[in-house]
Design a protein around this motif. Sequence first.
Motif, short mmCIF file in Angstrom:
data_model
loop_
_atom_site.label_atom_id
_atom_site.label_comp_id
_atom_site.label_asym_id
_atom_site.label_seq_id
_atom_site.Cartn_x
_atom_site.Cartn_y
_atom_site.Cartn_z
N ILE A 256 52.04 -29.85 24.96
CA ILE A 256 52.78 -30.79 25.82
C ILE A 256 52.23 -30.69 27.24
O ILE A 256 52.21 -29.59 27.83
CB ILE A 256 54.29 -30.51 25.86
N SER B 204 52.78 -29.55 18.89
CA SER B 204 51.78 -30.17 19.76
C SER B 204 51.75 -29.54 21.15
O SER B 204 52.75 -29.00 21.64
CB SER B 204 52.10 -31.66 19.91
N ILE C 153 60.71 -36.06 21.41
CA ILE C 153 59.43 -36.77 21.52
C ILE C 153 59.50 -38.09 20.76
O ILE C 153 60.03 -38.15 19.65
CB ILE C 153 58.30 -35.88 20.93
N THR D 1 51.14 -31.31 12.95
CA THR D 1 51.57 -30.07 13.62
C THR D 1 52.64 -29.37 12.79
O THR D 1 52.41 -28.30 12.24
CB THR D 1 52.11 -30.37 15.03
N ARG E 44 53.88 -39.22 21.71
CA ARG E 44 52.63 -38.84 21.06
C ARG E 44 52.38 -39.71 19.83
O ARG E 44 53.33 -40.21 19.21
CB ARG E 44 52.62 -37.35 20.73
N HIS F 77 57.38 -40.75 18.72
CA HIS F 77 56.11 -40.89 18.00
C HIS F 77 55.79 -42.37 17.83
O HIS F 77 56.66 -43.14 17.43
CB HIS F 77 56.20 -40.20 16.64
N ARG G 165 71.66 -29.18 17.79
CA ARG G 165 70.88 -29.04 19.02
C ARG G 165 71.69 -29.57 20.20
O ARG G 165 72.39 -30.56 20.07
CB ARG G 165 69.63 -29.91 18.84
N PRO H 293 62.28 -34.48 16.80
CA PRO H 293 62.02 -33.07 17.07
C PRO H 293 61.55 -32.41 15.78
O PRO H 293 61.55 -33.06 14.72
CB PRO H 293 63.39 -32.54 17.49
N SER H 294 61.17 -31.16 15.84
CA SER H 294 60.81 -30.45 14.62
C SER H 294 62.03 -30.39 13.69
O SER H 294 63.17 -30.31 14.15
CB SER H 294 60.32 -29.04 14.96
N THR I 75 62.03 -39.21 32.40
CA THR I 75 60.73 -39.16 31.72
C THR I 75 60.92 -39.31 30.21
O THR I 75 62.03 -39.22 29.70
CB THR I 75 60.06 -37.79 31.96
N ARG J 193 62.57 -30.06 31.83
CA ARG J 193 63.05 -29.09 30.84
C ARG J 193 62.47 -29.39 29.46
O ARG J 193 62.36 -30.54 29.07
CB ARG J 193 64.57 -29.14 30.75
N ALA J 194 62.11 -28.37 28.72
CA ALA J 194 61.61 -28.55 27.36
C ALA J 194 62.21 -27.45 26.50
O ALA J 194 62.02 -26.27 26.77
CB ALA J 194 60.09 -28.48 27.34
N SER J 195 62.98 -27.83 25.46
CA SER J 195 63.68 -26.81 24.69
C SER J 195 62.72 -25.91 23.94
O SER J 195 62.98 -24.74 23.73
CB SER J 195 64.67 -27.44 23.71
N GLY J 196 61.56 -26.47 23.54
CA GLY J 196 60.54 -25.64 22.90
C GLY J 196 59.96 -24.63 23.86
O GLY J 196 59.10 -23.84 23.50
N ARG K 186 53.72 -26.75 27.14
CA ARG K 186 53.71 -25.98 25.90
C ARG K 186 52.27 -25.92 25.41
O ARG K 186 51.67 -26.96 25.16
CB ARG K 186 54.61 -26.65 24.86
O1 TXA Z 1 54.29 -31.19 17.30
C1 TXA Z 1 55.34 -31.58 17.77
O2 TXA Z 1 55.48 -31.85 18.98
C2 TXA Z 1 56.52 -31.77 16.82
C3 TXA Z 1 56.19 -32.90 15.86
C4 TXA Z 1 57.36 -33.26 14.99
O3 TXA Z 1 55.72 -34.01 16.59
N1 TXA Z 1 57.72 -32.01 17.53
C5 TXA Z 1 58.35 -31.05 18.23
O4 TXA Z 1 59.56 -31.50 18.76
O5 TXA Z 1 57.93 -29.93 18.38
P1 TXA Z 1 60.62 -30.52 19.41
O6 TXA Z 1 61.78 -31.34 19.83
O7 TXA Z 1 60.92 -29.40 18.50
O8 TXA Z 1 59.90 -30.06 20.70
C6 TXA Z 1 59.55 -31.06 21.61
C7 TXA Z 1 59.52 -30.50 22.97
C8 TXA Z 1 60.85 -29.94 23.37
O9 TXA Z 1 60.59 -28.71 24.03
C9 TXA Z 1 61.38 -31.00 24.31
O10 TXA Z 1 62.26 -30.45 25.24
C10 TXA Z 1 60.10 -31.52 24.92
O11 TXA Z 1 59.24 -31.58 23.86
N2 TXA Z 1 60.26 -32.83 25.51
C11 TXA Z 1 60.47 -34.00 24.89
N3 TXA Z 1 60.65 -34.99 25.78
C12 TXA Z 1 60.54 -34.42 27.00
C13 TXA Z 1 60.66 -34.89 28.33
N4 TXA Z 1 60.93 -36.15 28.61
N5 TXA Z 1 60.48 -34.01 29.32
C14 TXA Z 1 60.23 -32.73 29.06
N6 TXA Z 1 60.12 -32.21 27.84
C15 TXA Z 1 60.28 -33.04 26.82
#
Ligand code: TXA
Length: 346
Positions: free
Chosen positions: A186, A184, A59, A29, A115, A61, A52, A139-140, A111, A227-230, A201
């Motif tokens: 979500i 990815s 996430i 991704t 992935r 992996h 951040r 994270p990214s 939670t 909540r998801a920051s992305g 997402r």
């Molecule tokens: O494709 C992807 O998902 C990439 C690659 C590196 O795997 N990772 C990615 O991570 O985009 P990041 O942190 O930029 O975005 C991950 C999203 C964020 O919006 C975060 O809040 C959400 O996933 N997330 C992670 N764990 C979560 C949880 N327990 N509940 C809700 N949202 C979660």
Amino acid sequence: MQDQDIIDVIDDAARALEAGRLVAVPTETVYGLGADAENPQAVAAIYAAKGRPQDHPVIVHVAPGAELDYWCADVPPQARQLAEAFWPGPLTMILKRAAHIPDAVSGGQDTVGIRCPSHPVAIRLLQAFKGGKGGIAAPSANKFGHVSPTTAQHVRDEFGDDIGQHGRIAAVLDGGQSQVGIESTIVDMSRLATHGPVLLRPGHISAEAIAAVIGELPARPDGAAPRASGTLESHYAPHTPVAMQDTAALADTLARLQAAGRKVALIHYSPLPATHAQVELPATPDGFAYALYAALRAMDDAGADVILVEAPPQDGAWLGVNDRLRRAAHGSTGIVHGLINDTPNL
Ligand code: TXA
Ligand code: MG
């Protein structure tokens, strides 16, 4: 590099992760900034490097065949079906977390996002790390709020001096350009009984593809969704303002901006006259997604007043791309009007 050299580099990166250091990892991704998911100090270093907020979850992996029940609690059968269908691949599931997951990973929520990526370098690293039993929190690999990286060079551009023996990031593994190009999909599977599956997402794996496996179409998020920051309104954004324009209005807007003496960086898929800088992307959702972030970065570096983007079609296949573009453009409302009429933005 020879195959053995590549394996040595990946093994060194696995040892660095085991020692609590950060490693940038290619995935299909985008590139991730990885740390040992079971080492809270290492995960905290990700937040520091990215700038951040601490309460945003990351996430985890895992390697192909990893034990979901080790990382998650109360795993519903539908989650196992999705893992079976889409892993390794660009799908993240939100599930109830196992008790040993650090708060730094879950953002203090009950939670965890999990992935299994399909990029061969990521898989090799996950297999070398902790004997294939570990999880890499990632994270990214971009500064908070900025455009996600799809090449190793993008990661080096983001973190520069922070990379290397004395920097916060021990190594950047180079796996070429990420094939999918946007983050990815979500899907929240943690509240199935009360809310059903929820699409947090959009991405390459569509809601319809998920429904084809579990027999239920994921809903769009509601207020109670994790909540998801992305999913913040302003995210994935270049420094230059971004404006979206429908194909029909694009040529006219471009002419008016140029008549007002503005420098326009253009991202488009229909034929258009030359501008200050431009990138023409494929008119397919997959082709557009693959090249989008590199195009945003290149146009951000062009010294333009605005990045003008030809709005993609609104149909479902373009959902992921439209979502990222909308967020990139958030905060630039009124920019085109302001540039044409010489009034300040806003
Ligand atoms: O494709 C992807 O998902 C990439 C690659 C590196 O795997 N990772 C990615 O991570 O985009 P990041 O942190 O930029 O975005 C991950 C999203 C964020 O919006 C975060 O809040 C959400 O996933 N997330 C992670 N764990 C979560 C949880 N327990 N509940 C809700 N949202 C979660
Ligand atoms: Mg991100």
